[in-house]
Enzyme design. Sequence first.
Site, PDB file in Angstrom:
ATOM      1  N   SER A  57       0.314  -5.949   1.755  1.00 32.48           N
ATOM      2  CA  SER A  57      -1.039  -5.603   0.900  1.00 32.48           C
ATOM      3  C   SER A  57      -0.356  -6.593  -0.314  1.00 32.48           C
ATOM      4  O   SER A  57      -0.834  -6.438  -1.733  1.00 32.48           O
ATOM      5  CB  SER A  57      -1.708  -4.815   0.562  1.00 32.48           C
ATOM      6  OG  SER A  57      -0.724  -3.482  -0.121  1.00 32.48           O
ATOM      7  N   HIS A  96       0.700   0.388  -4.315  1.00 29.81           N
ATOM      8  CA  HIS A  96       0.132  -1.523  -5.272  1.00 29.81           C
ATOM      9  C   HIS A  96       0.194  -1.585  -6.962  1.00 29.81           C
ATOM     10  O   HIS A  96       0.794   0.190  -7.498  1.00 29.81           O
ATOM     11  CB  HIS A  96      -1.488  -1.073  -4.936  1.00 29.81           C
ATOM     12  CG  HIS A  96      -1.539  -1.299  -3.891  1.00 29.81           C
ATOM     13  ND1 HIS A  96      -3.138  -1.143  -2.917  1.00 29.81           N
ATOM     14  CD2 HIS A  96      -1.377  -1.925  -2.625  1.00 29.81           C
ATOM     15  CE1 HIS A  96      -3.526  -1.200  -1.929  1.00 29.81           C
ATOM     16  NE2 HIS A  96      -2.057  -2.019  -1.715  1.00 29.81           N
ATOM     17  N   ASP A 122      -8.928  -0.806  -5.483  1.00 29.59           N
ATOM     18  CA  ASP A 122      -8.303  -0.065  -4.717  1.00 29.59           C
ATOM     19  C   ASP A 122      -9.747   1.301  -4.697  1.00 29.59           C
ATOM     20  O   ASP A 122      -9.533   2.380  -3.895  1.00 29.59           O
ATOM     21  CB  ASP A 122      -6.784   0.814  -4.867  1.00 29.59           C
ATOM     22  CG  ASP A 122      -6.019   0.077  -4.713  1.00 29.59           C
ATOM     23  OD1 ASP A 122      -6.787  -0.770  -3.583  1.00 29.59           O
ATOM     24  OD2 ASP A 122      -4.842   0.165  -4.764  1.00 29.59           O
TER      25      ASP A 122
END
Lengths: 179, 170
Positions: A57, A96, A122
Amino acid sequence: MEMFTDMYYQLKEMRPRTLAHQVLNLCMIVCSALMIWKSLMVLTESESPVVVVLSGSMEPAFHRGDILFLHMGYSPFRAGDIVVFKVADRDIPIVHRVIKVHEKPSGVVDILTKGDNNSVDDRGLYAAGQSWINKEHIIGRARGYLPYIGMVTIIMNDYPLLKYCLVGLMGLFVLTSKE
Amino acid sequence: MHTFWQRVNAIFFYALSVLGFLALLCAGTTYFHTAHPDVQLGLDRASLRKIMGAGHEQATLRLSIDADLSTVFNWNVKQLFVFITAEYVTKQNKLNQVVVWDHIVTGKEYARIHSSSIVNKYSLTDQGYGLRGNDITLVLHWNTIPITGLLTTTGFRQSVHTFTLEDQYS
């Protein structure tokens, strides 16, 4: 195979005192590894100072199997920081990037994250009804990067048998090693 | 003393430490590299509307960027994550920092970014009603992803663009 029979005889012929010494040696190694890990936890103020990237990701920055070194630090969270966080009902921490920061006068901070390679933020990953994450969800901030090395951990987690074999082999080597 | 496996072991760990040393040298020498980035940010248009959702006011921006980040690249840079934040202060929050646009630069040859009329990629939404008539500062940042080493983020504050959002919804 010859190596193992050698080791076996070596262990069999060892005097109890020598054997005890070797076992203590093994304990020392295990203990110092644990001590290093725990001291790193204190130094980095993070419950997990080193993490392995498990998903794509954050590509092309981080690939599966890369290693990140975390540090919490006291400086406030800012957009662009790469954070590792845990949300309720999910065991695996997520790496992230912070894309929104709203800092209250009290110091409480609302953060929104997104993976570089994901098309949406998210919010869908957070717990139901949760729009923001806060400092208490964050395990650490990524500060250092080392590629590929984490692949070893991933392979060992995928094939537990390999992990036990390797650990057992290393233990045997220590037990039979001569000064 | 020197069985086959001991030799393999010795060679493996020697190779590993050489690799580690070289990686350290590669990352450490970037300390002597200086970058001369050139950044111009602009705003073509901004409009504001009222929404019902995670926030209450949302602004749409049309931006222009003229940046040359090629000197930021050195022998230990894998990619730059370039992003623009809108920063503002409200009664509710002492700092609001929202990424409105981002771009991944994977090589020196792509490090010259010249674009106009970019619509913000991520919504500029306030948690309350803090955008109307407020001063917004646009700042360009880049996060350097090394081949191996430290991750750093630079906010280019020598050249920012500040504007005031209009006082009414459109």
